[in-house]
Design a protein around this motif. Sequence first.
Motif, short mmCIF file in Angstrom:
data_model
loop_
_atom_site.label_atom_id
_atom_site.label_comp_id
_atom_site.label_asym_id
_atom_site.label_seq_id
_atom_site.Cartn_x
_atom_site.Cartn_y
_atom_site.Cartn_z
N VAL A 25 37.36 78.65 -17.24
CA VAL A 25 36.33 77.65 -16.67
C VAL A 25 36.74 78.09 -14.82
N GLY A 26 35.54 78.58 -14.44
CA GLY A 26 36.32 78.77 -13.14
C GLY A 26 35.14 80.54 -12.29
N GLY A 27 34.61 80.47 -11.39
CA GLY A 27 34.15 81.79 -11.10
C GLY A 27 35.06 82.76 -11.10
N ASP A 28 36.53 82.16 -10.69
CA ASP A 28 37.86 83.53 -11.08
C ASP A 28 38.91 82.97 -12.08
N TRP A 29 37.75 82.25 -13.35
CA TRP A 29 39.57 81.74 -14.02
C TRP A 29 40.00 80.77 -14.06
N GLU A 30 39.99 79.97 -13.30
CA GLU A 30 40.78 78.84 -11.91
C GLU A 30 41.59 77.94 -12.77
N SER A 31 40.95 78.24 -14.35
CA SER A 31 41.40 77.02 -15.24
C SER A 31 41.43 77.69 -16.96
N LYS A 32 42.43 77.31 -17.45
CA LYS A 32 42.64 77.80 -19.31
C LYS A 32 42.56 76.26 -19.93
N VAL A 33 41.31 76.60 -21.13
CA VAL A 33 41.35 74.95 -21.24
C VAL A 33 41.05 75.57 -22.59
N TYR A 34 42.20 74.76 -23.48
CA TYR A 34 42.25 75.11 -25.21
C TYR A 34 41.58 73.48 -25.91
N ASN A 35 40.29 74.09 -26.26
CA ASN A 35 39.55 73.04 -27.34
C ASN A 35 39.83 73.30 -28.49
N GLN A 36 40.55 72.60 -29.04
CA GLN A 36 41.12 71.69 -29.88
C GLN A 36 40.08 70.80 -30.85
N PHE A 37 39.76 71.36 -32.57
CA PHE A 37 39.06 70.55 -33.42
C PHE A 37 40.29 69.81 -33.58
N VAL A 38 39.68 67.93 -34.44
CA VAL A 38 40.85 67.44 -34.19
C VAL A 38 39.70 66.21 -35.66
N ALA A 39 40.99 66.00 -36.66
CA ALA A 39 40.79 64.37 -37.80
C ALA A 39 42.03 64.00 -36.54
#
Length: 457
Positions: free
Chosen positions: A386-400
């Motif tokens: 996320v961010g115009g210069d990829w300022e952040s890295k996000v792990y999207n987890q799909f959980v139970a």
Amino acid sequence: MLLIICLGIGLTLAFLSLGLLVVLPLLGIFMVVLGLGLLLLSRKSVLIFGKYPCKGIFYRLKYRIALLVLRQLRYRIYKRNEEELSSESHLATLDRPQPLTNNPKCYDVVSFMAANAAGEKLMISLERRRRGVLKAALYLWLPSGKLYMLPKLPDMVHFTNDGSEESIEFRGAGFHIYPEQSMRLWRIKYFGQLRCESELVDVQLDVQFNSQAEHFNYNRDLSSSLIADSVAREAWDESFYGLLKSVGHIIEKRTHYEQHGQLKGSIALGQRELQLELHGIRDHSFGTERCLSSINRYVYFALLLDDGSSMVVGNLSQPSFFLSSLKVGYVCTSEGVYLPITASNFELYSYGEKGIPPQHQNFIVDTAERSYLVQIRVEHSAVRYVGGDWESKVYNQFVACTVNGIAGQGHAEYLYRHKMGRPDSVSANDPEWYQRIKSFERSLSNLDQESEEDFIF
């Protein structure tokens, strides 16, 4: 601070030696006490991993002061204006796509996180920025183990025009998301492709978000005790007092609310059509104060339980905003009543601090009414930047998950700072005008000569 103390001591000695009025030495003593008090409150607490402050020796005093100030601030901004803020006209203005101003930091984001007892999970996020730039994510997780996502992910940047126009709605890159009835009905459409492993599939998504619940405004409804706890751990130095003076202005520049409801509709995946019926959360955020580069970390859980209730739990670390560890969240009952979380033992330093999110998480959260034992198991995950210069890295987890013995499904996000930038292999496909703007931004950061070019953060 030392100047105040010395001044107070000097005044006291002068007044005593000259035998002036009694009130003047008392004033000097008061200045000394005040200076000492401010100096003690400015002491830094012990930091865990050099980032997360513990409770210092003056924590209880600072907590009570912060709680008092916060309650007064909320009364002034929200409570005394409650009738106006709850009017239909205000809610209609709040819920529609927001106009993007000339401020290069302005943003408008709408997101949906949904799941059902069968294990189907849907996550959609659209962020409108200036010049028609759209940042988009879509994930569909099916119990068969298949994860469908936008073909461009992990990059989220899309261009809806040639950069000469400003967008006025959540439309572009195959999406059209819009309110059909303020704070009640939203329509979500996507016509395009999704990628599953290496295969591209033609997709037609048409679902409606329906809610009869009120909305949870983070500025207004987040537990005051959680905010006071975070603020009381910080060092109350000159920078802190400077920020305190402008906190009302900052709040007005950030709006973030969530609403719980149901998503119903259909999705065609190639020749296969699915009917979706999901329990979900809608998020709407907008303003000009959302700088990803200042966020150290955050973790966010959206848990949808089989009994119709739901839970949001999070922890944000933004030291530059004097919130090194701000816990957030609430429980939403099956009747749509929000119960703010008042305490949580979910600490960032205990979960994924080295950059790799855990596969299991167990923690306890409290509301004013009861405690909840939360147990989470990760089924799958994906990465986006996320961010115009990829300022952040996000792990999207799909959980139970299980909350006090009640089963559920949901989503988790682990955000980390990312300092590698947006790769040339990705940015080479950007329009020429956008590449020129990003080059100008880099020249600003390098203190090069200024230009007349406009820019976007």
